[in-house]
Motif scaffolding. Structure first.
Motif: not given
Length: 108
Positions: A45-66
């Motif tokens: 209805a609002e044309s919005r999407g996204g995701g919730i992601y669980l990573f092993d650690d902050e470093e893995s999450a940061r690597a994904y973002l970059e």
């Protein structure tokens, strides 16, 4: 310590167009080092999407973002208002409320 990312955005195509490439993208995301799982989000209805992601650690999450997947998302003309939030996970209270992190606690 497990790390959670929340990525949200607005999309400017139909739901069918939006979902058309998900199989290929999901296969790429599933191969990201340190990713435990992703939950796909949609508010048609609002044309919005996204995701919730669980990573092993902050470093893995940061690597994904970059990395190349999020870099490509940022350049897609059909996506706008990309918003990223990053969180540490409080493991014990999350487990007590049945959050899906049991394997994280078992690894200790």
């Amino acid at each position: 310590m497990p790390h959670l990312l929340q990525i949200n955005y607005k999309f400017s195509v139909t739901r069918a167009e939006f979902e058309s490439g998900f199989d290929a993208i999901a296969a790429q995301i599933a191969q990201v080092p340190g990713l435990r799982w992703k939950i796909w989000l949609l508010n048609e209805a609002e044309s919005r999407g996204g995701g919730i992601y669980l990573f092993d650690d902050e470093e893995s999450a940061r690597a994904y973002l970059e990395g190349p997947i999020v870099t490509a998302m940022r350049s897609l003309p059909v996506l706008s208002e990309l918003n990223v939030k990053s969180f540490s996970v409080l493991e014990e209270p999350t487990a007590a409320t049945r959050g899906p992190i049991e394997e994280t606690l078992a690894r200790r």
